[in-house]
Design an enzyme around this catalytic site. Structure first.
Site, PDB file in Angstrom:
ATOM      1  N   VAL A 247       6.097   4.175  -2.025  1.00  0.00           N
ATOM      2  CA  VAL A 247       5.412   4.218  -0.737  1.00  0.00           C
ATOM      3  C   VAL A 247       4.013   4.814  -0.855  1.00  0.00           C
ATOM      4  O   VAL A 247       3.210   4.710   0.068  1.00  0.00           O
ATOM      5  CB  VAL A 247       6.249   5.013   0.298  1.00  0.00           C
ATOM      6  CG1 VAL A 247       6.136   6.518   0.063  1.00  0.00           C
ATOM      7  CG2 VAL A 247       5.846   4.657   1.733  1.00  0.00           C
ATOM      8  N   SER A 248       3.716   5.407  -2.016  1.00  0.00           N
ATOM      9  CA  SER A 248       2.437   6.078  -2.238  1.00  0.00           C
ATOM     10  C   SER A 248       1.519   5.228  -3.106  1.00  0.00           C
ATOM     11  O   SER A 248       1.807   5.007  -4.286  1.00  0.00           O
ATOM     12  CB  SER A 248       2.679   7.436  -2.923  1.00  0.00           C
ATOM     13  OG  SER A 248       1.534   7.892  -3.590  1.00  0.00           O
ATOM     14  N   PRO A 249       0.371   4.751  -2.578  1.00  0.00           N
ATOM     15  CA  PRO A 249      -0.545   3.972  -3.415  1.00  0.00           C
ATOM     16  C   PRO A 249      -1.117   4.805  -4.562  1.00  0.00           C
ATOM     17  O   PRO A 249      -1.415   4.272  -5.629  1.00  0.00           O
ATOM     18  CB  PRO A 249      -1.644   3.534  -2.444  1.00  0.00           C
ATOM     19  CG  PRO A 249      -1.586   4.533  -1.331  1.00  0.00           C
ATOM     20  CD  PRO A 249      -0.145   4.915  -1.207  1.00  0.00           C
TER      21      PRO A 249
ATOM     22  N   SER B 292       0.533   6.955  -6.239  1.00  0.00           N
ATOM     23  CA  SER B 292       1.543   6.878  -7.295  1.00  0.00           C
ATOM     24  C   SER B 292       1.348   5.608  -8.111  1.00  0.00           C
ATOM     25  O   SER B 292       1.534   5.608  -9.337  1.00  0.00           O
ATOM     26  CB  SER B 292       2.949   6.882  -6.677  1.00  0.00           C
ATOM     27  OG  SER B 292       3.286   8.135  -6.140  1.00  0.00           O
TER      28      SER B 292
END
EC number: 2.5.1.18
Length: 223
Positions: free
Chosen positions: A12-14, A16
């Site tokens: 869900v984390s760009p 990441s």
């Protein structure tokens, strides 16, 4: 020279996504210095709740700045067509639990699959929290029976507990977001690092030779 980078990520984390791309691009160099990389799927929602952090889009000033920062980052990390999907944010439990199972049963395909899931969400605009769309992403690397098994096992008590344990471990190591790293250097010392723009600090902590950002005097730049 040796060390270990434990990296906690959520699809869900760009940022990441950027971190996984960057570590992948430098994996050969890191391995040449005997630095191991361990990628750990976690639930960012749980980290936010557990740490008391708030997502940047919930704070107007952060949200406004993030639009600039994300645009710079996607070009820097080589994914200029990355876009925030209309359904963002998602509840990432299913894809993250699926990755837990893949890591245990298909370790050679774990990171490629993680990248597939990132790309599906952030470039192709697929809501990977939906089983039918996650199945579509997985089917490019796995047979139909394997895909069904991954989705079934993602909902098993074992995978649910493992993702919970991973998230708790990150919180116990001070995490308040993703990507979060726990780094051990050759002396056995350990420190946390956060974000996709702290690698130069990480390399220095690990004692690795690297060229930092260079700004030559005008007219003396090397071509």
């Amino acid at each position: 020279m040796a060390g270990k980078i434990t990296c906690y990520l959520d699809c869900v984390s760009p940022y990441s996504y950027f971190a996984l791309l960057y570590l992948g691009n430098h994996r050969e160099a890191l391995e040449s210095y005997n630095v191991d990389i361990d990628i750990i799927p976690v639930f960012l929602g749980g980290i936010n709740v557990g740490s008391g952090n708030k997502p940047p889009w919930t704070l107007p000033a952060k949200a406004q700045y993030s639009s600039f920062d994300a645009d710079r980052a996607k070009h820097y990390f080589g994914v200029p067509n990355l876009q925030t999907p209309s359904f963002f944010p998602i509840l990432s439990l299913l894809p993250q639990r699926a990755l837990v199972y893949i890591k245990s049963q298909h370790p050679q395909l774990f990171i490629p699959t993680f990248l597939d899931i990132f790309s599906a969400m952030w470039i192709r605009g697929l809501d990977v929290s939906k089983p039918e769309l996650l199945s579509q992403v997985l089917s490019t690397r796995y047979t139909e029976p394997q895909t069904r098994e991954i989705l079934d096992q993602a909902n098993s008590p074992t995978c649910k507990q493992t993702l919970n344990d991973n998230t708790k471990d990150a919180l116990e190591r001070g995490a308040f977001g993703c990507p979060w790293y726990w780094v051990q250097n050759s002396k056995g010392d350990e420190e946390p690092f956060f974000g996709s723009d702290r690698f130069h600090y990480m390399w220095k902590y690990l004692g690795l030779p690297f060229r930092d950002l260079e700004l030559p005097v005008a007219g003396k730049a090397k071509i």
